[in-house]
Design a protein around this motif. Sequence first.
Motif, PDB file in Angstrom:
ATOM      1  N   THR A   9      -1.083   7.850   3.645  1.00  0.00           N
ATOM      2  CA  THR A   9      -0.873   6.905   4.743  1.00  0.00           C
ATOM      3  C   THR A   9      -1.221   7.536   6.085  1.00  0.00           C
ATOM      4  O   THR A   9      -1.878   6.909   6.926  1.00  0.00           O
ATOM      5  CB  THR A   9       0.586   6.412   4.753  1.00  0.00           C
ATOM      6  N   SER A  34      13.420  11.810  10.775  1.00  0.00           N
ATOM      7  CA  SER A  34      12.789  12.274   9.538  1.00  0.00           C
ATOM      8  C   SER A  34      12.781  13.788   9.498  1.00  0.00           C
ATOM      9  O   SER A  34      12.505  14.439  10.506  1.00  0.00           O
ATOM     10  CB  SER A  34      11.351  11.758   9.448  1.00  0.00           C
ATOM     11  N   LEU A 149       6.718   2.684   8.632  1.00  0.00           N
ATOM     12  CA  LEU A 149       7.062   2.336   7.249  1.00  0.00           C
ATOM     13  C   LEU A 149       6.965   3.563   6.341  1.00  0.00           C
ATOM     14  O   LEU A 149       7.805   3.764   5.455  1.00  0.00           O
ATOM     15  CB  LEU A 149       6.137   1.223   6.753  1.00  0.00           C
ATOM     16  N   ALA A 150       5.951   4.405   6.575  1.00  0.00           N
ATOM     17  CA  ALA A 150       5.748   5.594   5.739  1.00  0.00           C
ATOM     18  C   ALA A 150       6.894   6.588   5.858  1.00  0.00           C
ATOM     19  O   ALA A 150       7.212   7.298   4.898  1.00  0.00           O
ATOM     20  CB  ALA A 150       4.432   6.269   6.109  1.00  0.00           C
ATOM     21  N   PHE A 152      10.050   5.828   6.221  1.00  0.00           N
ATOM     22  CA  PHE A 152      11.224   5.326   5.497  1.00  0.00           C
ATOM     23  C   PHE A 152      10.908   4.868   4.078  1.00  0.00           C
ATOM     24  O   PHE A 152      11.764   4.957   3.192  1.00  0.00           O
ATOM     25  CB  PHE A 152      11.865   4.190   6.307  1.00  0.00           C
ATOM     26  N   HIS A 153       9.697   4.368   3.850  1.00  0.00           N
ATOM     27  CA  HIS A 153       9.285   3.892   2.515  1.00  0.00           C
ATOM     28  C   HIS A 153       7.840   4.339   2.259  1.00  0.00           C
ATOM     29  O   HIS A 153       6.916   3.519   2.335  1.00  0.00           O
ATOM     30  CB  HIS A 153       9.391   2.365   2.434  1.00  0.00           C
ATOM     31  N   PRO A 154       7.635   5.625   1.955  1.00  0.00           N
ATOM     32  CA  PRO A 154       6.275   6.151   1.872  1.00  0.00           C
ATOM     33  C   PRO A 154       5.404   5.491   0.805  1.00  0.00           C
ATOM     34  O   PRO A 154       4.210   5.264   1.036  1.00  0.00           O
ATOM     35  CB  PRO A 154       6.470   7.641   1.585  1.00  0.00           C
ATOM     36  N   LEU A 155       5.960   5.163  -0.338  1.00  0.00           N
ATOM     37  CA  LEU A 155       5.146   4.567  -1.401  1.00  0.00           C
ATOM     38  C   LEU A 155       4.655   3.175  -1.006  1.00  0.00           C
ATOM     39  O   LEU A 155       3.477   2.843  -1.186  1.00  0.00           O
ATOM     40  CB  LEU A 155       5.935   4.510  -2.709  1.00  0.00           C
ATOM     41  N   LEU A 156       5.530   2.366  -0.439  1.00  0.00           N
ATOM     42  CA  LEU A 156       5.143   1.032   0.017  1.00  0.00           C
ATOM     43  C   LEU A 156       4.072   1.129   1.106  1.00  0.00           C
ATOM     44  O   LEU A 156       3.091   0.387   1.103  1.00  0.00           O
ATOM     45  CB  LEU A 156       6.366   0.267   0.526  1.00  0.00           C
ATOM     46  N   ALA A 157       4.259   2.074   2.039  1.00  0.00           N
ATOM     47  CA  ALA A 157       3.281   2.258   3.112  1.00  0.00           C
ATOM     48  C   ALA A 157       1.919   2.669   2.552  1.00  0.00           C
ATOM     49  O   ALA A 157       0.878   2.198   3.019  1.00  0.00           O
ATOM     50  CB  ALA A 157       3.782   3.305   4.105  1.00  0.00           C
TER      51      ALA A 157
END
Length: 198
Positions: A9, A34, A149-150, A152-157
């Motif tokens: 990402t 983070s 987004l990456a 907090f939600h790296p896979l979704l990003a």
Amino acid sequence: MSALPLIFTAGWASGVNAYAVVLLLGLFGRTGLSDAVPDALQRTDVLIAAAVLFLIEAVADKIPYLDSFWDALHTVVRPAAGAVVAALLAGQDGSLPELAAGAVGGATALASHLVKAGTRMAINTSPEPVTNIVTSTAEDVSVAGIVTLAIFHPLLAAIVAGALLVTGLILVAFLATRIRRYLRRRRERREARSAAAT
């Protein structure tokens, strides 16, 4: 979890706006939101330089033709930034060799940079500031949203970034005729200037 989704990402986002990526990641690390952000990106001098360069890019990126010149200058900068950020993230996480992470980040940044540069060339075949301003603002908002987004939600990003990259590559292929027209006009202008100078 492996840092690969965050690396991918960050690579995609670096190809669009490397300075925004460094600035956002640094701020996320500096504020404690983070712990995945390496100390090198949180340094004050790095944050100040990234902020200044981001502001310059925010202006240059919205002016027809200047945006394509800026993209040409950044053909090396954005992939290199993507590779460095990826290697730093891998070094912080330890789940992926830094060299492999740098290759992923750099290659992804190069691909997204080519999409951005190609799209801008197509837009500049009918230069007017509104399209450039809207496109540049959409890119900046996308980078900010996906980097956030990456964190907090790296896979979704990574999934979203991958979808945007594939869509962008298809769009550039679709706009190939306009891109060639832009390059032809630029070459003709250069030749005319050269002829006038001699």
